[in-house]
Design a protein around this motif. Structure first.
Motif, PDB file in Angstrom:
ATOM      1  N   ARG A 185     -51.998 120.022  41.389  1.00  0.00           N
ATOM      2  CA  ARG A 185     -52.408 121.020  43.377  1.00  0.00           C
ATOM      3  C   ARG A 185     -52.280 120.177  44.360  1.00  0.00           C
ATOM      4  NH1 ARG A 185     -51.876 125.367  40.460  1.00  0.00           N
ATOM      5  NH2 ARG A 185     -54.113 126.116  39.743  1.00  0.00           N
ATOM      6  N   ALA A 186     -51.093 120.686  44.713  1.00  0.00           N
ATOM      7  CA  ALA A 186     -51.348 120.190  46.676  1.00  0.00           C
ATOM      8  C   ALA A 186     -51.736 121.631  46.708  1.00  0.00           C
ATOM      9  CB  ALA A 186     -49.978 119.781  46.288  1.00  0.00           C
ATOM     10  N   ILE A 187     -53.167 120.329  48.015  1.00  0.00           N
ATOM     11  CA  ILE A 187     -53.734 121.266  48.931  1.00  0.00           C
ATOM     12  C   ILE A 187     -53.353 120.620  50.598  1.00  0.00           C
ATOM     13  CG2 ILE A 187     -55.966 122.235  49.995  1.00  0.00           C
ATOM     14  CD1 ILE A 187     -55.922 122.688  46.752  1.00  0.00           C
ATOM     15  N   ALA A 188     -53.343 121.717  50.842  1.00  0.00           N
ATOM     16  CA  ALA A 188     -52.926 121.055  52.431  1.00  0.00           C
ATOM     17  C   ALA A 188     -54.217 121.989  53.632  1.00  0.00           C
ATOM     18  CB  ALA A 188     -51.547 120.329  52.890  1.00  0.00           C
ATOM     19  N   ALA A 189     -53.967 121.589  55.299  1.00  0.00           N
ATOM     20  CA  ALA A 189     -54.827 121.653  55.656  1.00  0.00           C
ATOM     21  C   ALA A 189     -53.808 120.676  57.041  1.00  0.00           C
ATOM     22  CB  ALA A 189     -55.785 122.027  56.053  1.00  0.00           C
TER      23      ALA A 189
END
Length: 99
Positions: free
Chosen positions: A71-75
């Motif tokens: 999983r790649a999660i970014a803000a």
């Protein structure tokens, strides 16, 4: 900066409120717990809180889940006020011009 080039369908949240972003990040961790255990959540969120307090403060996580999926999660902060490359900055999803 490639995160800002994603299609609108791939963007799940736009917000100027760091508290709202932290809630969203926490929900993503609950939905996709990291393989090495969810016990790291407070430190991940503490680091995210510190990053979001600075502008531009991005939060980018990448990890394998319990189900062995990456999983790649970014803000990502926008508009960008810093450009370490000579690359043309992409427009912000919120319609704000890039700096």
């Amino acid at each position: 900066m490639h995160w800002l080039r994603k299609s609108p369908e791939q963007m799940k949240l736009t917000s100027s409120d760091p508290a709202e972003v932290l809630v969203w990040l926490e929900e993503r961790l609950k939905e996709n717990p990291p393989l090495d255990g969810y016990q790291h959540e407070p430190s991940w969120l503490d680091a995210a809180r510190e990053s979001l307090a600075r502008f531009p403060g991005d939060v980018v996580w990448g990890f394998y889940t319990v189900g062995q999926q990456y999983r790649a999660i970014a803000a990502v902060s926008c508009p960008r006020t810093f450009n370490a490359t000579s690359e043309t900055l992409p427009p912000c999803p919120l319609g704000q011009p890039a700096a």
